[in-house]
Design a protein around this motif. Structure first.
Motif, PDB file in Angstrom:
ATOM      1  N   SER A   1       7.304  -4.400  27.287  1.00 14.16           N
ATOM      2  CA  SER A   1       7.912  -3.373  28.148  1.00 14.16           C
ATOM      3  C   SER A   1       7.085  -2.095  28.197  1.00 14.16           C
ATOM      4  CB  SER A   1       9.325  -3.026  27.648  1.00 14.16           C
ATOM      5  OG  SER A   1      10.050  -4.193  27.464  1.00 14.16           O
ATOM      6  N   ALA A   2       6.527  -1.672  27.071  1.00 12.93           N
ATOM      7  CA  ALA A   2       5.752  -0.419  27.060  1.00 12.93           C
ATOM      8  C   ALA A   2       4.492  -0.571  27.913  1.00 12.93           C
ATOM      9  CB  ALA A   2       5.402  -0.035  25.630  1.00 12.93           C
ATOM     10  N   THR A   3       3.871  -1.740  27.832  1.00 12.68           N
ATOM     11  CA  THR A   3       2.681  -2.010  28.653  1.00 12.68           C
ATOM     12  C   THR A   3       3.046  -1.974  30.132  1.00 12.68           C
ATOM     13  OG1 THR A   3       1.702  -3.356  26.924  1.00 12.68           O
ATOM     14  CG2 THR A   3       0.906  -3.747  29.152  1.00 12.68           C
ATOM     15  N   GLU A   4       4.142  -2.639  30.463  1.00 13.59           N
ATOM     16  CA  GLU A   4       4.576  -2.682  31.869  1.00 13.59           C
ATOM     17  C   GLU A   4       4.863  -1.271  32.391  1.00 13.59           C
ATOM     18  OE1 GLU A   4       6.792  -7.015  31.332  1.00 13.59           O
ATOM     19  OE2 GLU A   4       7.961  -5.297  31.998  1.00 13.59           O
ATOM     20  N   ALA A   5       5.575  -0.476  31.582  1.00 16.44           N
ATOM     21  CA  ALA A   5       5.941   0.878  32.028  1.00 16.44           C
ATOM     22  C   ALA A   5       4.690   1.733  32.213  1.00 16.44           C
ATOM     23  CB  ALA A   5       6.881   1.522  31.013  1.00 16.44           C
ATOM     24  N   ALA A   6       3.709   1.550  31.333  1.00 19.38           N
ATOM     25  CA  ALA A   6       2.490   2.367  31.418  1.00 19.38           C
ATOM     26  C   ALA A   6       1.682   2.033  32.675  1.00 19.38           C
ATOM     27  CB  ALA A   6       1.644   2.155  30.167  1.00 19.38           C
ATOM     28  N   LEU A   7       1.819   0.800  33.169  1.00 18.51           N
ATOM     29  CA  LEU A   7       0.983   0.380  34.307  1.00 18.51           C
ATOM     30  C   LEU A   7       1.660   0.548  35.667  1.00 18.51           C
ATOM     31  CD1 LEU A   7      -0.699  -2.837  32.882  1.00 18.51           C
ATOM     32  CD2 LEU A   7      -1.806  -0.670  33.451  1.00 18.51           C
ATOM     33  N   GLN A   8       2.976   0.617  35.655  1.00 17.74           N
ATOM     34  CA  GLN A   8       3.717   0.684  36.923  1.00 17.74           C
ATOM     35  C   GLN A   8       3.234   1.857  37.778  1.00 17.74           C
ATOM     36  OE1 GLN A   8       6.222  -1.777  37.336  1.00 17.74           O
ATOM     37  NE2 GLN A   8       6.034  -1.151  39.477  1.00 17.74           N
ATOM     38  N   GLY A   9       2.776   1.579  38.995  1.00 22.09           N
ATOM     39  CA  GLY A   9       2.342   2.623  39.918  1.00 22.09           C
ATOM     40  C   GLY A   9       0.942   3.164  39.660  1.00 22.09           C
ATOM     41  N   GLN A  10       0.288   2.664  38.624  1.00 21.55           N
ATOM     42  CA  GLN A  10      -1.052   3.163  38.277  1.00 21.55           C
ATOM     43  C   GLN A  10      -2.139   2.389  39.023  1.00 21.55           C
ATOM     44  OE1 GLN A  10      -1.478   5.824  36.130  1.00 21.55           O
ATOM     45  NE2 GLN A  10       0.764   5.842  36.329  1.00 21.55           N
ATOM     46  N   ALA A  11      -3.317   3.007  39.131  1.00 22.49           N
ATOM     47  CA  ALA A  11      -4.467   2.289  39.683  1.00 22.49           C
ATOM     48  C   ALA A  11      -4.836   1.172  38.701  1.00 22.49           C
ATOM     49  CB  ALA A  11      -5.635   3.247  39.857  1.00 22.49           C
ATOM     50  N   ALA A  12      -5.186   0.008  39.260  1.00 26.36           N
ATOM     51  CA  ALA A  12      -5.462  -1.168  38.414  1.00 26.36           C
ATOM     52  C   ALA A  12      -6.890  -1.115  37.876  1.00 26.36           C
ATOM     53  CB  ALA A  12      -5.220  -2.440  39.207  1.00 26.36           C
ATOM     54  N   THR A  13      -7.153  -0.163  37.018  1.00 28.85           N
ATOM     55  CA  THR A  13      -8.494  -0.029  36.454  1.00 28.85           C
ATOM     56  C   THR A  13      -8.543  -0.647  35.064  1.00 28.85           C
ATOM     57  OG1 THR A  13      -7.953   2.065  35.409  1.00 28.85           O
ATOM     58  CG2 THR A  13      -8.835   2.159  37.660  1.00 28.85           C
ATOM     59  N   GLU A  14      -9.746  -0.958  34.612  1.00 25.20           N
ATOM     60  CA  GLU A  14      -9.895  -1.527  33.270  1.00 25.20           C
ATOM     61  C   GLU A  14      -9.422  -0.525  32.207  1.00 25.20           C
ATOM     62  OE1 GLU A  14     -13.546  -3.478  32.329  1.00 25.20           O
ATOM     63  OE2 GLU A  14     -12.920  -3.787  30.251  1.00 25.20           O
ATOM     64  N   ALA A  15      -9.707   0.756  32.437  1.00 24.71           N
ATOM     65  CA  ALA A  15      -9.312   1.771  31.449  1.00 24.71           C
ATOM     66  C   ALA A  15      -7.786   1.818  31.312  1.00 24.71           C
ATOM     67  CB  ALA A  15      -9.860   3.131  31.864  1.00 24.71           C
ATOM     68  N   ALA A  16      -7.080   1.809  32.459  1.00 23.46           N
ATOM     69  CA  ALA A  16      -5.612   1.873  32.412  1.00 23.46           C
ATOM     70  C   ALA A  16      -5.045   0.628  31.737  1.00 23.46           C
ATOM     71  CB  ALA A  16      -5.059   2.017  33.826  1.00 23.46           C
ATOM     72  N   ILE A  17      -5.626  -0.526  32.053  1.00 20.95           N
ATOM     73  CA  ILE A  17      -5.127  -1.784  31.479  1.00 20.95           C
ATOM     74  C   ILE A  17      -5.396  -1.822  29.973  1.00 20.95           C
ATOM     75  CG2 ILE A  17      -5.627  -4.283  31.425  1.00 20.95           C
ATOM     76  CD1 ILE A  17      -5.831  -4.084  34.526  1.00 20.95           C
ATOM     77  N   SER A  18      -6.556  -1.366  29.586  1.00 22.42           N
ATOM     78  CA  SER A  18      -6.918  -1.364  28.176  1.00 22.42           C
ATOM     79  C   SER A  18      -5.956  -0.478  27.373  1.00 22.42           C
ATOM     80  CB  SER A  18      -8.357  -0.847  28.072  1.00 22.42           C
ATOM     81  OG  SER A  18      -8.850  -1.062  26.814  1.00 22.42           O
ATOM     82  N   GLN A  19      -5.681   0.684  27.925  1.00 23.28           N
ATOM     83  CA  GLN A  19      -4.778   1.622  27.240  1.00 23.28           C
ATOM     84  C   GLN A  19      -3.347   1.045  27.161  1.00 23.28           C
ATOM     85  OE1 GLN A  19      -5.020   5.391  29.177  1.00 23.28           O
ATOM     86  NE2 GLN A  19      -4.425   6.530  27.365  1.00 23.28           N
ATOM     87  N   ALA A  20      -2.901   0.459  28.265  1.00 24.54           N
ATOM     88  CA  ALA A  20      -1.537  -0.085  28.295  1.00 24.54           C
ATOM     89  C   ALA A  20      -1.402  -1.299  27.374  1.00 24.54           C
ATOM     90  CB  ALA A  20      -1.177  -0.469  29.736  1.00 24.54           C
ATOM     91  N   ALA A  21      -2.438  -2.131  27.326  1.00 28.37           N
ATOM     92  CA  ALA A  21      -2.376  -3.355  26.496  1.00 28.37           C
ATOM     93  C   ALA A  21      -2.263  -3.023  25.013  1.00 28.37           C
ATOM     94  CB  ALA A  21      -3.609  -4.219  26.756  1.00 28.37           C
ATOM     95  N   ALA A  22      -2.753  -1.860  24.630  1.00 23.31           N
ATOM     96  CA  ALA A  22      -2.666  -1.457  23.215  1.00 23.31           C
ATOM     97  C   ALA A  22      -1.210  -1.280  22.780  1.00 23.31           C
ATOM     98  CB  ALA A  22      -3.448  -0.162  23.002  1.00 23.31           C
TER      99      ALA A  22
END
Ligand SMILES: Cc1cc2nc3c(=O)[nH]c(=O)nc-3n(C[C@H](O)[C@H](O)[C@H](O)COP(=O)(O)OP(=O)(O)OC[C@H]3O[C@@H](n4cnc5c(N)ncnc54)[C@H](O)[C@@H]3O)c2cc1C
Length: 289
Positions: free
Chosen positions: A227-248
């Protein structure tokens, strides 16, 4: 390795099966038998009545209905793996099926059996969470639908009542610019997931993430949504940096399993690494969809 004595029934249709289940004490449904029979042989399960629904045609097949796909409980892993409809309209499910065990397991085991069994290391639960599946349960005199999120309750425990049979699973066909990926680290002997991650992403025209769902198996007592990963990515640009941060944050709140195959720390680490990989692959597929 010999099960305790039991009565065996092979009902001719679903109505008969639900009736038998309602009127039997301590009964178990048998589908592909690839989880129930080993448990019975080890006497981890000792049902006095076994109701074999494995040959009921009404629980077979994958149907398209109004933008959704209805997967019969008796569809085998192999049938899901090779289904043209699933490959085209919700390919993450075929990919998940292909990752299960070996060819013998995939030929006998069923989607409904695996979801009903809710093994904490099984592959289907993660995928069902990622595609927001709805699970249909039938009993004598009634049918209801439960979302995958509410269905998996705990280790080998689901929201299914003792007198209910899982009859089908409904998933939406992918909207445009949707991609999914299922990746896992298998336990080498069985194929069960030490960690398995199913990620599904829908992108807007500007490459922002419109919808994202991540299901993780093999790590906790039950498959769960990151859930935290999903919330961090919702509405964000699909960049590697954003995904990397959210996956943590994928394992935030998880209470990891530990056994001879993997420590809790290792499982948590794998889940975070594979969340990143699955999301990156899902985004790439969405961009090319
Ligand atoms: C060697 C081996 C390797 C495996 N590797 C993997 C793997 O890598 N990944 C993975 O996910 N799985 C793996 N499995 C498990 C396999 O996928 C099973 O087939 C699956 O978990 C259970 O499906 P089944 O149809 O065999 O169910 P069964 O064994 O028939 O039933 C399992 C349980 O679910 C209940 N049940 C079954 N169908 C229904 C229904 N329609 N409604 C209500 N209750 C029902 C039964 O009563 C029982 O409690 C492996 C199994 C083996 C033996």
């Amino acid at each position: 390795m010999i099960p305790s004595a039991f009565e065996y029934h092979r009902p001719a249709n679903l109505a008969e099966a639900t009736q038998l289940l309602a009127s039997s004490e301590d009964a178990k449904i048998l589908s592909g038998g690839h989880s129930l029979l080993p448990m019975m042989k080890l006497r981890l399960a000792t049902p006095s009545v076994v109701i074999d629904i494995g040959r009921l045609d009404e629980l077979r097949g994958i149907q398209e209905a109004g933008g959704a796909l209805i997967i019969g409980a008796n569809v085998t892993h192999y049938e899901a793996e090779t289904s043209a409809v699933l490959q085209q309209q919700c390919p993450i499910l075929s990919e998940t099926a292909a990752a299960i065990g070996d060819v013998q397991v995939r030929n006998a085991g069923t989607v409904g059996g695996s979801v009903a069994h809710a093994d904490p290391s099984a592959d289907w639960p993660a995928a069902m969470l990622a595609v927001n599946a709805e699970i249909t349960l039938s009993k004598a005199g009634g049918t209801r639908t439960v979302s995958a999120t509410d269905f998996f309750v705990d280790l080998l425990m689901t929201a299914m009542e003792e007198d209910e049979i899982l009859t089908s699973i409904r998933v939406n066909a992918n909207p445009p610019r949707t991609g999914g990926a299922y990746l896992k680290v298998p336990q080498p002997a069985s194929g069960f997931a030490l960690a398995g991650v199913a990620a599904q992403v829908t992108l807007g025209g500007d490459n922002t993430i419109q919808q994202v769902a991540v299901g993780i198996t093999g790590v906790d007592n039950k498959a769960f949504r990151a859930s935290a990963t999903e919330a961090a990515l919702q509405g964000q640009a699909a960049t590697e940096a954003a995904i990397s941060q959210a996956a943590a944050q994928a394992t935030d709140g998880a209470d990891a399993l530990e056994d001879i195959h993997a420590s809790a720390e290792y499982r948590l680490h794998l889940a975070r690494v594979y969340t990143k990989r699955a999301l990156l692959q899902a985004v790439e597929r969405a961009q090319n969809a």
